[in-house]
Enzyme design. Structure first.
Site, PDB file in Angstrom:
ATOM      1  N   HIS A 249      40.166  43.771  40.091  1.00  0.00           N
ATOM      2  CA  HIS A 249      40.804  44.392  38.927  1.00  0.00           C
ATOM      3  C   HIS A 249      42.227  43.871  38.835  1.00  0.00           C
ATOM      4  CE1 HIS A 249      42.021  47.301  35.964  1.00  0.00           C
ATOM      5  NE2 HIS A 249      40.758  47.639  35.839  1.00  0.00           N
TER       6      HIS A 249
ATOM      7  N   ASP B 253      33.082  49.759  37.625  1.00  0.00           N
ATOM      8  CA  ASP B 253      31.710  49.384  37.288  1.00  0.00           C
ATOM      9  C   ASP B 253      30.789  49.308  38.492  1.00  0.00           C
ATOM     10  OD1 ASP B 253      32.030  49.230  34.560  1.00  0.00           O
ATOM     11  OD2 ASP B 253      32.753  47.166  34.614  1.00  0.00           O
TER      12      ASP B 253
HETATM   13  N1  ACO Z   1      34.622  38.405  43.327  1.00  0.00           N
HETATM   14  C1  ACO Z   1      35.169  37.386  44.043  1.00  0.00           C
HETATM   15  N2  ACO Z   1      36.416  36.916  43.837  1.00  0.00           N
HETATM   16  C2  ACO Z   1      37.132  37.501  42.872  1.00  0.00           C
HETATM   17  C3  ACO Z   1      36.639  38.575  42.117  1.00  0.00           C
HETATM   18  C4  ACO Z   1      35.337  39.011  42.377  1.00  0.00           C
HETATM   19  N3  ACO Z   1      34.796  40.007  41.660  1.00  0.00           N
HETATM   20  N4  ACO Z   1      37.577  38.961  41.225  1.00  0.00           N
HETATM   21  C5  ACO Z   1      38.634  38.160  41.418  1.00  0.00           C
HETATM   22  N5  ACO Z   1      38.356  37.275  42.417  1.00  0.00           N
HETATM   23  C6  ACO Z   1      39.255  36.219  42.925  1.00  0.00           C
HETATM   24  C7  ACO Z   1      39.209  35.012  41.996  1.00  0.00           C
HETATM   25  O1  ACO Z   1      38.196  34.106  42.385  1.00  0.00           O
HETATM   26  C8  ACO Z   1      40.590  34.465  42.183  1.00  0.00           C
HETATM   27  O2  ACO Z   1      40.655  33.798  43.437  1.00  0.00           O
HETATM   28  P1  ACO Z   1      41.585  32.489  43.628  1.00  0.00           P
HETATM   29  O3  ACO Z   1      42.988  32.972  43.420  1.00  0.00           O
HETATM   30  O4  ACO Z   1      41.296  32.073  45.015  1.00  0.00           O
HETATM   31  O5  ACO Z   1      41.139  31.511  42.598  1.00  0.00           O
HETATM   32  C9  ACO Z   1      41.465  35.704  42.306  1.00  0.00           C
HETATM   33  O6  ACO Z   1      40.598  36.712  42.835  1.00  0.00           O
HETATM   34  C10 ACO Z   1      42.021  36.191  40.980  1.00  0.00           C
HETATM   35  O7  ACO Z   1      40.931  36.335  40.064  1.00  0.00           O
HETATM   36  P2  ACO Z   1      41.092  36.351  38.503  1.00  0.00           P
HETATM   37  O8  ACO Z   1      39.762  36.191  37.877  1.00  0.00           O
HETATM   38  O9  ACO Z   1      42.165  35.380  38.099  1.00  0.00           O
HETATM   39  O10 ACO Z   1      41.635  37.813  38.308  1.00  0.00           O
HETATM   40  P3  ACO Z   1      41.833  38.532  36.907  1.00  0.00           P
HETATM   41  O11 ACO Z   1      42.856  39.554  37.146  1.00  0.00           O
HETATM   42  O12 ACO Z   1      42.067  37.534  35.836  1.00  0.00           O
HETATM   43  O13 ACO Z   1      40.400  39.173  36.620  1.00  0.00           O
HETATM   44  C11 ACO Z   1      38.561  40.626  36.679  1.00  0.00           C
HETATM   45  C12 ACO Z   1      40.084  40.506  36.827  1.00  0.00           C
HETATM   46  C13 ACO Z   1      38.128  39.992  35.348  1.00  0.00           C
HETATM   47  C14 ACO Z   1      38.157  42.083  36.663  1.00  0.00           C
HETATM   48  C15 ACO Z   1      37.897  39.895  37.849  1.00  0.00           C
HETATM   49  O14 ACO Z   1      38.221  40.527  39.067  1.00  0.00           O
HETATM   50  C16 ACO Z   1      36.380  39.785  37.691  1.00  0.00           C
HETATM   51  O15 ACO Z   1      35.921  38.870  37.008  1.00  0.00           O
HETATM   52  N6  ACO Z   1      35.612  40.704  38.315  1.00  0.00           N
HETATM   53  C17 ACO Z   1      34.173  40.708  38.174  1.00  0.00           C
HETATM   54  C18 ACO Z   1      33.764  41.304  36.852  1.00  0.00           C
HETATM   55  C19 ACO Z   1      33.986  42.787  36.813  1.00  0.00           C
HETATM   56  O16 ACO Z   1      33.622  43.530  37.714  1.00  0.00           O
HETATM   57  N7  ACO Z   1      34.565  43.239  35.696  1.00  0.00           N
HETATM   58  C20 ACO Z   1      34.807  44.681  35.466  1.00  0.00           C
HETATM   59  C21 ACO Z   1      36.276  44.972  35.573  1.00  0.00           C
HETATM   60  S1  ACO Z   1      36.591  46.670  35.322  1.00  0.00           S
HETATM   61  C22 ACO Z   1      36.485  46.865  33.655  1.00  0.00           C
HETATM   62  O17 ACO Z   1      36.819  46.008  32.899  1.00  0.00           O
HETATM   63  C23 ACO Z   1      35.944  48.076  33.137  1.00  0.00           C
END
Ligand code: ACO
Length: 381
Positions: free
Chosen positions: A258, A312
């Site tokens: 998140h 979620d």
């Molecule tokens: N699993 C593994 N690694 C992750 C995850 C994950 N779920 N989420 C983030 N990371 C890692 C990324 O790979 C990245 O690593 P790096 O720096 O080594 O490249 C780092 O954490 C940052 O990730 P971003 O995607 O840039 O983080 P951002 O803040 O943009 O995204 C998000 C947040 C979209 C929620 C992301 O964590 C994600 O895609 N999660 C999975 C989807 C999900 O569960 N969405 C629901 C969110 S809650 C809601 O909206 C109601």
């Protein structure tokens, strides 16, 4: 000019609605701790709090509940329109279209009139659950059933969806889920709602744009993908190999991570306890052990990066136990989040300036038009 992808860390508004402490894992609505509201409030009272800023007094609450109850029905025209939707379509697309269609029926746009705002709030909160339940029955080839006047908000939704009056514990847990999902500051769908609101369009367009944004798998749509992932893992002992492979392949674990939290999302903790309450009464979902094994395994691998379960991760297990079909998980999220979107709509109207950010242009330098005959195919063609 500094470019921040995803507007990370960029304040785009001032807001008094919801506060998140992402390091401590704390969340408040209008200053009230979420856990307190989830234990003691109900969804309509929480919605009132979010939208008007204060908890309602008994008369205000009675009136709000009464008005919502009176406006639950949707026009036969909306139902007929929904019958033309393809049964194979996603219920979020059906909801986005139906929510937008309300603007056709309530076309007066008087956004500086408090009565207009009250009526629009009532209509949207009342009718969105009816439209979600209606599409579920319509796509099964049935006629939607009408709301039942003697049932409270959440009981009535579960009744319209499943065609049976729900067990009181199930209905209360569902209502608590609605409280948990009602608001979460400037997430993607709420930002979308505020951008749309800033053009001074009608509230139905505001909600429809937010529904479209919530549908994506990086946002509300993740709750569907979590169950698919747990089923793919299959058993608790497969959680570690699954996680290792996903990390090695740079795949995201759905329901984790998140932008705002560096610890477990407080809503995930409450949803987990609601899941346990439901399982104790109605039997366990075998995927729960898989979820717990995955959370434990992920703590070691992703915890150091501040990646923990988000809202979620456990919600799908709760909804499945309540008999809600998987592709309705996100529409159910929308039923709740409409309260937050409407709170932000009101707040945006109170101090409005149209959103119009800037960009850093990375395209071609100025160039002259040429005759088609003299052009060479571009690389992309
Ligand atoms: N699993 C593994 N690694 C992750 C995850 C994950 N779920 N989420 C983030 N990371 C890692 C990324 O790979 C990245 O690593 P790096 O720096 O080594 O490249 C780092 O954490 C940052 O990730 P971003 O995607 O840039 O983080 P951002 O803040 O943009 O995204 C998000 C947040 C979209 C929620 C992301 O964590 C994600 O895609 N999660 C999975 C989807 C999900 O569960 N969405 C629901 C969110 S809650 C809601 O909206 C109601």
């Amino acid at each position: 000019m500094i470019f921040r992808p995803g507007l990370e860390g960029v304040p785009v508004t001032q807001s008094a609605i919801c506060d998140i402490d992402g390091l401590k894992g704390e969340l408040t609505y209008r200053g009230y701790p979420l856990a307190d509201l989830a234990s003691n409030s109900n969804f309509l009272e929480t919605a009132f709090l979010l939208i008007w800023g204060e908890l309602p007094d008994p008369k205000q609450l009675r009136e709000f509940e009464h008005q919502v109850q009176m406006h639950r029905r949707v026009s036969f025209r909306v139902r007929d329109m929904m019958k033309c939707f393809p049964a194979s379509g996603h219920p979020m697309d059906a909801l986005q279209s139906s929510a937008a269609s309300l603007g056709l029926f309530y076309s007066r746009r008087a956004i500086d009139d408090p009565q207009y705002i009250y009526d629009a709030v009532v209509r949207l909160i009342a009718k969105i659950p009816t439209m979600v339940a209606a599409f579920q029955l319509i796509r099964k080839g049935q006629d939607p059933i009408q709301p039942k006047d003697n049932l409270a908000y959440s009981d009535n939704f579960l009744y319209m969806l499943t065609e049976r009056e729900p067990d009181p514990l199930a209905a209360r847990i569902f209502d608590r889920c609605l409280i948990l999902h009602a608001e979460h500051s400037l997430n993607a769908s709420t930002f979308s709602a505020r951008v749309t609101a800033s053009t001074l369009t009608d509230p139905y367009a505001v909600v429809a744009s937010a529904v479209g944004t919530l549908a994506g798998p990086l946002h509300g749509g993740a709750n569907e993908d979590v169950l698919a992932m747990l089923e793919e893992i299959g058993s608790p002992e497969c959680a570690v190999p699954y996680l290792n492979k996903a990390i090695a392949e740079k795949r995201k674990i759905m329901g984790f991570g998140h932008r705002e939290y560096r610890v477990k999302d407080p809503r995930a903790s409450i949803l987990q306890s609601l899941a346990e309450e439901l399982f104790a009464r109605f039997g366990k979902d075998e995927m729960y052990d898989v979820a717990k094994a995955l959370e434990e395994a992920a703590e070691a691998r992703l915890g150091p990066k501040g990646i923990y379960p988000n809202v979620d991760f456990y919600s799908g297990l709760v909804y499945r136990k309540l008999g809600i079909p998987r592709d309705l998980f996100t529409p159910v999220f929308a039923i709740s989040r409409v309260a937050g979107w409407l709170a932000h709509w009101r707040e945006q109207l109170g101090a409005n300036r149209i959103f119009r950010p800037s960009q850093i242009y990375t395209g071609s330098k100025p160039r002259d038009w040429s005759n088609p005959e003299s052009r060479t195919p571009s690389k992309e063609n």
